[in-house]
Design a protein around this motif. Sequence first.
Motif, PDB file in Angstrom:
ATOM      1  N   SER A 157      54.672  52.630  61.457  1.00 49.16           N
ATOM      2  CA  SER A 157      54.615  51.388  62.234  1.00 49.16           C
ATOM      3  C   SER A 157      53.198  50.859  62.338  1.00 49.16           C
ATOM      4  N   HIS A 158      52.270  51.739  62.661  1.00 49.81           N
ATOM      5  CA  HIS A 158      50.882  51.301  62.810  1.00 49.81           C
ATOM      6  C   HIS A 158      50.305  50.800  61.491  1.00 49.81           C
ATOM      7  N   ARG A 159      50.636  51.509  60.424  1.00 52.29           N
ATOM      8  CA  ARG A 159      50.152  51.089  59.102  1.00 52.29           C
ATOM      9  C   ARG A 159      50.671  49.691  58.760  1.00 52.29           C
ATOM     10  N   SER A 160      51.975  49.462  58.950  1.00 46.85           N
ATOM     11  CA  SER A 160      52.571  48.170  58.615  1.00 46.85           C
ATOM     12  C   SER A 160      51.960  47.054  59.443  1.00 46.85           C
ATOM     13  N   ALA A 161      51.746  47.343  60.753  1.00 47.98           N
ATOM     14  CA  ALA A 161      51.125  46.315  61.595  1.00 47.98           C
ATOM     15  C   ALA A 161      49.719  45.999  61.134  1.00 47.98           C
ATOM     16  N   MET A 162      48.955  47.028  60.798  1.00 42.67           N
ATOM     17  CA  MET A 162      47.602  46.805  60.306  1.00 42.67           C
ATOM     18  C   MET A 162      47.607  46.034  58.997  1.00 42.67           C
ATOM     19  N   ALA A 163      48.532  46.388  58.093  1.00 44.83           N
ATOM     20  CA  ALA A 163      48.603  45.690  56.804  1.00 44.83           C
ATOM     21  C   ALA A 163      48.961  44.226  57.005  1.00 44.83           C
ATOM     22  N   GLY A 164      49.914  43.939  57.941  1.00 48.89           N
ATOM     23  CA  GLY A 164      50.261  42.547  58.209  1.00 48.89           C
ATOM     24  C   GLY A 164      49.098  41.766  58.748  1.00 48.89           C
ATOM     25  N   ARG A 165      48.366  42.359  59.706  1.00 48.25           N
ATOM     26  CA  ARG A 165      47.213  41.656  60.258  1.00 48.25           C
ATOM     27  C   ARG A 165      46.131  41.446  59.198  1.00 48.25           C
ATOM     28  N   ALA A 166      45.931  42.462  58.364  1.00 48.58           N
ATOM     29  CA  ALA A 166      44.913  42.328  57.308  1.00 48.58           C
ATOM     30  C   ALA A 166      45.307  41.251  56.299  1.00 48.58           C
ATOM     31  N   THR A 167      46.622  41.210  55.978  1.00 42.55           N
ATOM     32  CA  THR A 167      47.079  40.195  55.033  1.00 42.55           C
ATOM     33  C   THR A 167      46.883  38.792  55.593  1.00 42.55           C
ATOM     34  N   LEU A 168      47.250  38.613  56.872  1.00 39.97           N
ATOM     35  CA  LEU A 168      47.030  37.307  57.496  1.00 39.97           C
ATOM     36  C   LEU A 168      45.544  36.971  57.536  1.00 39.97           C
ATOM     37  N   ALA A 169      44.721  37.967  57.826  1.00 39.81           N
ATOM     38  CA  ALA A 169      43.283  37.720  57.884  1.00 39.81           C
ATOM     39  C   ALA A 169      42.724  37.302  56.533  1.00 39.81           C
ATOM     40  N   ILE A 170      43.399  37.706  55.459  1.00 50.70           N
ATOM     41  CA  ILE A 170      42.930  37.340  54.110  1.00 50.70           C
ATOM     42  C   ILE A 170      43.592  36.056  53.633  1.00 50.70           C
ATOM     43  N   VAL A 171      44.922  35.947  53.841  1.00 48.49           N
ATOM     44  CA  VAL A 171      45.680  34.830  53.282  1.00 48.49           C
ATOM     45  C   VAL A 171      45.306  33.514  53.961  1.00 48.49           C
ATOM     46  N   ILE A 172      45.166  33.533  55.312  1.00 48.71           N
ATOM     47  CA  ILE A 172      44.869  32.280  56.013  1.00 48.71           C
ATOM     48  C   ILE A 172      43.545  31.672  55.549  1.00 48.71           C
ATOM     49  N   PRO A 173      42.444  32.433  55.476  1.00 46.84           N
ATOM     50  CA  PRO A 173      41.207  31.820  54.931  1.00 46.84           C
ATOM     51  C   PRO A 173      41.366  31.340  53.488  1.00 46.84           C
ATOM     52  N   MET A 174      42.113  32.118  52.685  1.00 43.89           N
ATOM     53  CA  MET A 174      42.275  31.693  51.293  1.00 43.89           C
ATOM     54  C   MET A 174      43.154  30.449  51.201  1.00 43.89           C
ATOM     55  N   LEU A 175      44.159  30.336  52.093  1.00 42.60           N
ATOM     56  CA  LEU A 175      44.966  29.128  52.120  1.00 42.60           C
ATOM     57  C   LEU A 175      44.114  27.930  52.515  1.00 42.60           C
ATOM     58  N   LEU A 176      43.278  28.114  53.521  1.00 43.57           N
ATOM     59  CA  LEU A 176      42.365  27.040  53.903  1.00 43.57           C
ATOM     60  C   LEU A 176      41.406  26.706  52.765  1.00 43.57           C
ATOM     61  N   MET A 177      40.966  27.753  52.043  1.00 42.25           N
ATOM     62  CA  MET A 177      40.087  27.525  50.902  1.00 42.25           C
ATOM     63  C   MET A 177      40.804  26.728  49.814  1.00 42.25           C
ATOM     64  N   THR A 178      42.101  27.051  49.612  1.00 38.01           N
ATOM     65  CA  THR A 178      42.878  26.334  48.601  1.00 38.01           C
ATOM     66  C   THR A 178      43.024  24.866  48.981  1.00 38.01           C
ATOM     67  N   LEU A 179      43.358  24.615  50.248  1.00 44.93           N
ATOM     68  CA  LEU A 179      43.496  23.231  50.685  1.00 44.93           C
ATOM     69  C   LEU A 179      42.161  22.493  50.579  1.00 44.93           C
ATOM     70  N   THR A 180      41.083  23.173  50.942  1.00 46.17           N
ATOM     71  CA  THR A 180      39.759  22.554  50.829  1.00 46.17           C
ATOM     72  C   THR A 180      39.435  22.247  49.363  1.00 46.17           C
ATOM     73  N   ALA A 181      39.777  23.210  48.479  1.00 44.25           N
ATOM     74  CA  ALA A 181      39.526  22.979  47.046  1.00 44.25           C
ATOM     75  C   ALA A 181      40.359  21.809  46.532  1.00 44.25           C
ATOM     76  N   ALA A 182      41.622  21.694  46.996  1.00 41.45           N
ATOM     77  CA  ALA A 182      42.469  20.584  46.564  1.00 41.45           C
ATOM     78  C   ALA A 182      41.885  19.250  47.004  1.00 41.45           C
ATOM     79  N   ILE A 183      41.415  19.200  48.254  1.00 40.26           N
ATOM     80  CA  ILE A 183      40.796  17.963  48.745  1.00 40.26           C
ATOM     81  C   ILE A 183      39.523  17.653  47.969  1.00 40.26           C
ATOM     82  N   ALA A 184      38.725  18.700  47.705  1.00 39.07           N
ATOM     83  CA  ALA A 184      37.485  18.496  46.951  1.00 39.07           C
ATOM     84  C   ALA A 184      37.776  18.027  45.532  1.00 39.07           C
ATOM     85  N   ILE A 185      38.832  18.593  44.925  1.00 39.65           N
ATOM     86  CA  ILE A 185      39.189  18.176  43.561  1.00 39.65           C
ATOM     87  C   ILE A 185      39.629  16.719  43.551  1.00 39.65           C
TER      88      ILE A 185
END
Length: 464
Positions: A157-185
């Motif tokens: 349980s603890h591992r899965s929760a940590m992995a979910g939080r880590a994934t969100l911590a990585i995916v959300i900035p990268m999603l914002l980066m993707t949207l920023t790149a799309a706007i910049a393009i």
Amino acid sequence: MKRARQTSLRRQLIVRMLSMMLPLFILLWVIAYFSSQYFINAAFDRSLIRRTFALADRVEVLHGKVQVDLPVAARELLVFDQEDLLFHSIANPAGHVIDGEPDMLQLPGHKSIRPGQLIVYDGIKDGEKVRVTAFGLSLKGTSAHGTALVQVGETLSHRSAMAGRATLAIVIPMLLMTLTAAIAIAYGVGRGLEPLSRLRNRLSARQAFDLSPVPLEETPAELRPFLDEINSLLQRLSEAVESQSRFVADAAHQLRTPIAGIRAQAEAALSGARHEDAQHALARIARSAQTMGDLVQKLLVLARVDAAENTLRLSRLDSVDVVREVAREWVPPALGKGVEIGFDMRDSEAWIMGDAQLLREMLANLIDNALRYGGTRITLTVRRTEQGVAWQVADNGPGIPEAQRAAVFAPFHRLSGSVDGAGLGLTIVQRIAHLHDAKVHLATGEGDLGLVVTIVFPAAPVGA
């Protein structure tokens, strides 16, 4: 009628750039997710391994019997976790559990463990996924013999929760980066296409008859070849328009002369007191009308030749037959003027690619010129050469001076002191030859007499 679907270059560039970047971002997301899973598992596995080694340190042997000296506080610390369920098991060399869970997960593959070996594996306990470490504790040097098995497990349980939080911590900035790149393009593509918008505005502001070159200032290097081709097209179009304007002006002038002559002669005939004067005026009217008719006919032929440049369809022809047929048509009018027409056929066949009607018109203009300006004999020749197929029309008249041969192909050009004519015969010949990729050459005949017009056609490919 359906309208053609218009495509936007800006949209195409944005879509293509994003379609190239999105797979890269997705790949980075996948790498980041599995990397976070790997490092989280590695951290939790190290903690689980430390618990296993700590538990193995509490195993001791007294009088040949394996025992566990585990204080209550240490036992509570071993099983305490706020999110996961921890469990352990210690089995003696005989396989009997001396402490912990009696129904501990078996080793993967039901294999035995070697002394000092550490195994980390996954399993399912009470319906939940668990992670287990197994350590083979060697009892060598004690009063017991064999290897004790020390196992410690925990739920995920603890591992899965940590992995979910880590994934969100990585995916959300990268999603914002993707949207920023799309706007910049989108912004960068829009700015990059501004020269096209400025070029469009400059072209739309031009007058309908403005055929001057498009200015190349402040245009990107990528647009220069495109603009060079446009300017080349505008230059050719300007030359064509200018040539057409000159031709129309010359044609109007040429038609004005016989029309004015006809009017003057008609007025003279009407005002003439004697019958003989009226007859002379009517004869001159007839000659002027014939001249004007010849001019109009040649103008129509020239217009048809110019129009055929975009609609010409060539077929395989035997030029011997074409020249023979035209020669037969012109024999009666030639004999009426006391001129003999000869046909010299060097080869039985001479195939070319051409339009039969235009080729007959070309040859007819050459024969007509020879009758007007030539002598007493005209010779038509067809022969095959290394360059293709050559037609020749030769006469024994006065010929054309070499200095004037280049100028006689211009519309309405007449030789000084020449007989009446439209001045379009050789112009028509040259343009029809150009449509057939043929070359026209003028030369002096045998004995420095007369004119020889040679037209060299490419030979027709076999089986065309």
